[in-house]
Enzyme design. Structure first.
Site, PDB file in Angstrom:
ATOM      1  N   SER A  12       0.852  -1.186   0.000  1.00 33.29           N
ATOM      2  CA  SER A  12       0.000   0.000   0.000  1.00 33.29           C
ATOM      3  C   SER A  12       0.886   1.233   0.000  1.00 33.29           C
ATOM      4  O   SER A  12       2.010   1.203   0.523  1.00 33.29           O
ATOM      5  CB  SER A  12      -0.898   0.015   1.241  1.00 33.29           C
ATOM      6  OG  SER A  12      -1.563   1.269   1.379  1.00 33.29           O
ATOM      7  N   TYR A  49      -2.854  -2.014  10.099  1.00 34.46           N
ATOM      8  CA  TYR A  49      -2.920  -2.188   8.646  1.00 34.46           C
ATOM      9  C   TYR A  49      -1.710  -1.527   7.983  1.00 34.46           C
ATOM     10  O   TYR A  49      -1.010  -2.161   7.179  1.00 34.46           O
ATOM     11  CB  TYR A  49      -4.213  -1.596   8.086  1.00 34.46           C
ATOM     12  CG  TYR A  49      -4.249  -1.596   6.574  1.00 34.46           C
ATOM     13  CD1 TYR A  49      -4.526  -2.761   5.865  1.00 34.46           C
ATOM     14  CD2 TYR A  49      -3.981  -0.431   5.854  1.00 34.46           C
ATOM     15  CE1 TYR A  49      -4.534  -2.772   4.478  1.00 34.46           C
ATOM     16  CE2 TYR A  49      -3.998  -0.432   4.471  1.00 34.46           C
ATOM     17  CZ  TYR A  49      -4.266  -1.601   3.780  1.00 34.46           C
ATOM     18  OH  TYR A  49      -4.268  -1.611   2.413  1.00 34.46           O
TER      19      TYR A  49
END
Length: 251
Positions: free
Chosen positions: A139, A152
């Protein structure tokens, strides 16, 4: 990585970025195999795309990953691409009396251990091919976190570091290592609201850009990162980390 003539295994391939990549690669004439935890979604994809195969598999279950590798080796021994895409995302408020770390543990189990498990299981199949690729979905938040998604973001930072080492170790083998680092994209990763959020990049636009980058070999350092996210990628180097972090976490 070539864009045609592959046999591609995509974990987390029944929705979101994984499914869009599966369809994109299938459109280019590749053999595509998807995995997911829900058999109904795999059946739905098979109905929509008869050329796409599917296996039910759970990346949090070591026995399930071992079974997946056995099934892939038996049915698709020519598999030369693994896209480790399965992942989850949840907000966490550590100031809450109810925060107990269980969401964090679930994220680590899927986003980190799941990627390690499937890579270890499939790597021997890939190394038997003359040209192969491992791509894992990280990400843009690996480089600069959203503080309300602490585990996350940390899981994706782990993947960035781990993939760098994996790439180095495999540099003299037939296996290249790519890191896919999406921005905020219209998927249901964090719920239905994300899929409809106008601030998020349309999924079809994102996958089209990624496919173009792969086709051009436009992935310096093995990173598939959009131009719009380069500022976050190099924030520490450029001395802009604190200002960008403050802007991203203003609330």
């Amino acid at each position: 990585m070539k864009t045609t003539g592959n046999t591609i295994l995509i974990t987390g391939g029944t929705s979101g970025i994984g499914r869009a990549l599966a369809e994109g690669f299938h459109d280019l004439g590749n053999r595509v195999i998807v995995t997911g935890r829900r058999q109904d979604l795999i059946a739905e994809i098979a109905d929509d795309r008869p050329g796409i195969a599917g296996f039910t598999a759970d990346m949090t279950d070591p026995a399930s990953v071992t079974k997946l590798a056995e099934d892939v080796r038996a049915a698709f021994p020519q598999t030369n691409v693994l896209i480790a895409n399965a992942g989850i995302s949840r907000t966490e408020d550590v100031t809450s009396d109810e925060w107990d770390g269980s969401d964090a543990a679930a994220i680590v189990e899927t986003n980190i251990l799941g990627v390690l498990r499937v890579t270890a299981a499939i790597l021997p199949i890939l190394r038997a091919q003359s040209a192969a690729t491992i791509m894992a979905t990280s990400s843009a938040l690996a480089f600069l976190p959203r503080a309300d998604f602490p585990t996350y973001c940390a899981s994706k930072a782990f993947l960035h570091s781990w993939l760098t080492s994996l790439r180095h170790q495999l540099r003299r083998t037939s296996v290249e290592v790519l890191e896919l680092s999406p921005p905020y994209v219209q998927t249901q990763l964090t719920g239905a609201s994300q899929a409809a959020d106008p601030r998020a990049m349309p999924l079809s636009d994102y996958v089209a850009e990624v496919m173009g980058m792969i086709g051009r070999g436009d992935h310096p350092r093995g990173e598939l990162l959009l131009e719009r996210d380069q500022a976050r990628r190099w924030a520490e180097r450029d001395g802009t980390y604190d200002s960008i972090f403050a802007a991203m976490n203003a609330s």
